[in-house]
Design a protein around this motif. Sequence first.
Motif, PDB file in Angstrom:
ATOM      1  N   ARG A 158     -50.726 -42.340 -91.175  1.00  0.00           N
ATOM      2  CA  ARG A 158     -49.854 -41.513 -92.003  1.00  0.00           C
ATOM      3  C   ARG A 158     -48.871 -40.721 -91.156  1.00  0.00           C
ATOM      4  O   ARG A 158     -47.669 -40.685 -91.433  1.00  0.00           O
ATOM      5  CB  ARG A 158     -50.694 -40.568 -92.867  1.00  0.00           C
ATOM      6  N   LEU A 159     -49.370 -40.090 -90.088  1.00  0.00           N
ATOM      7  CA  LEU A 159     -48.508 -39.282 -89.217  1.00  0.00           C
ATOM      8  C   LEU A 159     -47.467 -40.136 -88.501  1.00  0.00           C
ATOM      9  O   LEU A 159     -46.293 -39.766 -88.419  1.00  0.00           O
ATOM     10  CB  LEU A 159     -49.350 -38.514 -88.196  1.00  0.00           C
ATOM     11  N   ILE A 160     -47.891 -41.279 -87.965  1.00  0.00           N
ATOM     12  CA  ILE A 160     -46.945 -42.151 -87.256  1.00  0.00           C
ATOM     13  C   ILE A 160     -45.889 -42.671 -88.222  1.00  0.00           C
ATOM     14  O   ILE A 160     -44.698 -42.662 -87.913  1.00  0.00           O
ATOM     15  CB  ILE A 160     -47.672 -43.289 -86.518  1.00  0.00           C
ATOM     16  N   GLU A 161     -46.309 -43.119 -89.402  1.00  0.00           N
ATOM     17  CA  GLU A 161     -45.337 -43.622 -90.369  1.00  0.00           C
ATOM     18  C   GLU A 161     -44.330 -42.536 -90.754  1.00  0.00           C
ATOM     19  O   GLU A 161     -43.121 -42.788 -90.808  1.00  0.00           O
ATOM     20  CB  GLU A 161     -46.047 -44.150 -91.613  1.00  0.00           C
ATOM     21  N   ALA A 162     -44.802 -41.318 -90.992  1.00  0.00           N
ATOM     22  CA  ALA A 162     -43.901 -40.218 -91.363  1.00  0.00           C
ATOM     23  C   ALA A 162     -42.956 -39.877 -90.208  1.00  0.00           C
ATOM     24  O   ALA A 162     -41.763 -39.641 -90.423  1.00  0.00           O
ATOM     25  CB  ALA A 162     -44.717 -38.992 -91.780  1.00  0.00           C
ATOM     26  N   PHE A 163     -43.468 -39.861 -88.977  1.00  0.00           N
ATOM     27  CA  PHE A 163     -42.632 -39.530 -87.825  1.00  0.00           C
ATOM     28  C   PHE A 163     -41.586 -40.621 -87.586  1.00  0.00           C
ATOM     29  O   PHE A 163     -40.418 -40.328 -87.324  1.00  0.00           O
ATOM     30  CB  PHE A 163     -43.500 -39.325 -86.585  1.00  0.00           C
ATOM     31  N   VAL A 164     -41.997 -41.881 -87.677  1.00  0.00           N
ATOM     32  CA  VAL A 164     -41.065 -43.002 -87.520  1.00  0.00           C
ATOM     33  C   VAL A 164     -39.959 -42.906 -88.569  1.00  0.00           C
ATOM     34  O   VAL A 164     -38.777 -43.053 -88.260  1.00  0.00           O
ATOM     35  CB  VAL A 164     -41.816 -44.354 -87.592  1.00  0.00           C
ATOM     36  N   ASN A 165     -40.333 -42.633 -89.812  1.00  0.00           N
ATOM     37  CA  ASN A 165     -39.335 -42.495 -90.873  1.00  0.00           C
ATOM     38  C   ASN A 165     -38.368 -41.350 -90.580  1.00  0.00           C
ATOM     39  O   ASN A 165     -37.175 -41.458 -90.851  1.00  0.00           O
ATOM     40  CB  ASN A 165     -40.001 -42.283 -92.233  1.00  0.00           C
ATOM     41  N   HIS A 166     -38.889 -40.266 -90.029  1.00  0.00           N
ATOM     42  CA  HIS A 166     -38.033 -39.128 -89.710  1.00  0.00           C
ATOM     43  C   HIS A 166     -37.098 -39.438 -88.528  1.00  0.00           C
ATOM     44  O   HIS A 166     -35.948 -39.026 -88.524  1.00  0.00           O
ATOM     45  CB  HIS A 166     -38.870 -37.887 -89.405  1.00  0.00           C
ATOM     46  N   LEU A 167     -37.609 -40.147 -87.530  1.00  0.00           N
ATOM     47  CA  LEU A 167     -36.791 -40.474 -86.351  1.00  0.00           C
ATOM     48  C   LEU A 167     -35.659 -41.443 -86.671  1.00  0.00           C
ATOM     49  O   LEU A 167     -34.573 -41.348 -86.109  1.00  0.00           O
ATOM     50  CB  LEU A 167     -37.653 -41.116 -85.258  1.00  0.00           C
ATOM     51  N   ASN A 168     -35.914 -42.385 -87.555  1.00  0.00           N
ATOM     52  CA  ASN A 168     -34.920 -43.419 -87.841  1.00  0.00           C
ATOM     53  C   ASN A 168     -33.629 -42.803 -88.358  1.00  0.00           C
ATOM     54  O   ASN A 168     -33.645 -41.925 -89.203  1.00  0.00           O
ATOM     55  CB  ASN A 168     -35.456 -44.434 -88.863  1.00  0.00           C
ATOM     56  N   GLY A 169     -32.531 -43.290 -87.809  1.00  0.00           N
ATOM     57  CA  GLY A 169     -31.223 -42.816 -88.224  1.00  0.00           C
ATOM     58  C   GLY A 169     -30.152 -43.730 -87.656  1.00  0.00           C
ATOM     59  O   GLY A 169     -30.440 -44.767 -87.067  1.00  0.00           O
ATOM     60  N   GLU A 170     -28.924 -43.319 -87.805  1.00  0.00           N
ATOM     61  CA  GLU A 170     -27.798 -44.138 -87.361  1.00  0.00           C
ATOM     62  C   GLU A 170     -27.905 -44.516 -85.886  1.00  0.00           C
ATOM     63  O   GLU A 170     -27.648 -45.656 -85.510  1.00  0.00           O
ATOM     64  CB  GLU A 170     -26.503 -43.373 -87.608  1.00  0.00           C
ATOM     65  N   ASP A 171     -28.299 -43.577 -85.039  1.00  0.00           N
ATOM     66  CA  ASP A 171     -28.360 -43.810 -83.595  1.00  0.00           C
ATOM     67  C   ASP A 171     -29.747 -44.166 -83.081  1.00  0.00           C
ATOM     68  O   ASP A 171     -29.900 -44.534 -81.920  1.00  0.00           O
ATOM     69  CB  ASP A 171     -27.869 -42.570 -82.841  1.00  0.00           C
ATOM     70  N   PHE A 173     -33.463 -46.253 -83.580  1.00  0.00           N
ATOM     71  CA  PHE A 173     -34.309 -47.265 -84.199  1.00  0.00           C
ATOM     72  C   PHE A 173     -35.737 -46.964 -83.776  1.00  0.00           C
ATOM     73  O   PHE A 173     -36.058 -46.987 -82.587  1.00  0.00           O
ATOM     74  CB  PHE A 173     -33.911 -48.675 -83.751  1.00  0.00           C
ATOM     75  N   ALA A 174     -36.606 -46.648 -84.739  1.00  0.00           N
ATOM     76  CA  ALA A 174     -38.014 -46.375 -84.450  1.00  0.00           C
ATOM     77  C   ALA A 174     -38.856 -47.267 -85.352  1.00  0.00           C
ATOM     78  O   ALA A 174     -38.480 -47.569 -86.491  1.00  0.00           O
ATOM     79  CB  ALA A 174     -38.343 -44.904 -84.699  1.00  0.00           C
ATOM     80  N   ILE A 175     -39.991 -47.681 -84.812  1.00  0.00           N
ATOM     81  CA  ILE A 175     -40.853 -48.596 -85.560  1.00  0.00           C
ATOM     82  C   ILE A 175     -42.308 -48.383 -85.163  1.00  0.00           C
ATOM     83  O   ILE A 175     -42.614 -47.942 -84.060  1.00  0.00           O
ATOM     84  CB  ILE A 175     -40.429 -50.070 -85.307  1.00  0.00           C
ATOM     85  N   ASP A 176     -43.203 -48.681 -86.084  1.00  0.00           N
ATOM     86  CA  ASP A 176     -44.636 -48.732 -85.850  1.00  0.00           C
ATOM     87  C   ASP A 176     -45.052 -50.172 -86.099  1.00  0.00           C
ATOM     88  O   ASP A 176     -45.110 -50.598 -87.250  1.00  0.00           O
ATOM     89  CB  ASP A 176     -45.346 -47.773 -86.808  1.00  0.00           C
ATOM     90  N   PRO A 177     -45.280 -50.960 -85.068  1.00  0.00           N
ATOM     91  CA  PRO A 177     -45.486 -52.401 -85.266  1.00  0.00           C
ATOM     92  C   PRO A 177     -46.772 -52.781 -85.975  1.00  0.00           C
ATOM     93  O   PRO A 177     -46.831 -53.815 -86.622  1.00  0.00           O
ATOM     94  CB  PRO A 177     -45.471 -52.956 -83.843  1.00  0.00           C
ATOM     95  N   TRP A 178     -47.806 -51.968 -85.867  1.00  0.00           N
ATOM     96  CA  TRP A 178     -49.061 -52.367 -86.496  1.00  0.00           C
ATOM     97  C   TRP A 178     -48.989 -52.194 -88.002  1.00  0.00           C
ATOM     98  O   TRP A 178     -49.428 -53.042 -88.748  1.00  0.00           O
ATOM     99  CB  TRP A 178     -50.223 -51.561 -85.921  1.00  0.00           C
ATOM    100  N   LYS A 179     -48.427 -51.116 -88.457  1.00  0.00           N
ATOM    101  CA  LYS A 179     -48.332 -50.843 -89.890  1.00  0.00           C
ATOM    102  C   LYS A 179     -47.396 -51.826 -90.574  1.00  0.00           C
ATOM    103  O   LYS A 179     -47.646 -52.275 -91.673  1.00  0.00           O
ATOM    104  CB  LYS A 179     -47.828 -49.408 -90.089  1.00  0.00           C
ATOM    105  N   LYS A 180     -46.293 -52.161 -89.925  1.00  0.00           N
ATOM    106  CA  LYS A 180     -45.275 -53.016 -90.530  1.00  0.00           C
ATOM    107  C   LYS A 180     -45.547 -54.504 -90.308  1.00  0.00           C
ATOM    108  O   LYS A 180     -44.922 -55.322 -90.938  1.00  0.00           O
ATOM    109  CB  LYS A 180     -43.888 -52.688 -89.945  1.00  0.00           C
ATOM    110  N   ASN A 181     -46.435 -54.838 -89.385  1.00  0.00           N
ATOM    111  CA  ASN A 181     -46.722 -56.240 -89.055  1.00  0.00           C
ATOM    112  C   ASN A 181     -45.421 -57.007 -88.794  1.00  0.00           C
ATOM    113  O   ASN A 181     -45.157 -58.039 -89.391  1.00  0.00           O
ATOM    114  CB  ASN A 181     -47.543 -56.906 -90.149  1.00  0.00           C
TER     115      ASN A 181
END
Length: 194
Positions: A158-171, A173-181
Motif C-alpha cells: 500500500r505504501l509503495i503504491e501510494a508513493f509511486v503514484n505520488h512520485l509519478n509526474g511529467e518529469d 517515471f516511478a514504478i513498483d514492478p511486483w505489484k504491476k507485474n
Amino acid sequence: KIDGSPSIVLGFTPDGRPFVTYKGEIGMIRDEPRLVTSEQEASTLFRGPLVTLYKNAIRLFGARMGTSAKEDFSPYLFQGDLLFFEDPAGGEGGRKKQAPDSVLISANSVTYEVKKGHPYFERLAQAKIGIVIHTVGRREIREGRVLARPVEGADKERLIEAFVNHLNGEDVFAIDPWKKNVRVGIKAPLDDQT
C-alpha cells in the motif's frame, strides 16, 4: 523484476525536507548522514558522476515529494533502483535512448526496450528520471545513524503504491514492478549492443 543502479533512498528529514541518498548511507554511523536535500548539498557531499546524479534526483524527486506528501510519507524511507536520468550536460550517465518507435533503458547490464503502443511508452519518453521502488522502511534516526525498520505485507504494498503514484509526474517515471507485474522487452546485455 526490473533492475537498475545505483540503489537510492528517498525520504524526509526530521524537519520535513525531502532528501535522497545512496542506500549504503542507511545504517552507517556518521556525525552527519549524507542526506542530499539540495543541489548544492549534492556538490558538497558527493564527487564525480554522483554529483550530477544526486543533483538531478533531489531536483526532480524533491519537487514531486513536495509539501503535500509530508503528512503521508514523512515517517518512511523508500528504497529503489535508479533506471535512468537525463544529464543536462549531455553526459553518458543518463542511460535512456529515444528512438522513433521505442525507448531503450540501459540499467545495470540489461537494456529494457519499451515499444510505442506500450502503456508506459509516452511517460518514459517524456520523463527526465526513472526509478523502480521496491522497499519501504519506517525511518529512525539514532546516534548519527539513519535507520529503516522494514515494513512488510499489505502495508508495504500500500505504501509503495501510494508513493509511486505520488512520485509519478511529467518529469518522473516511478514504478513498483511486483505489484504491476510489468513485462517489457529485454534486449541483449548492454555489452552486446551495437
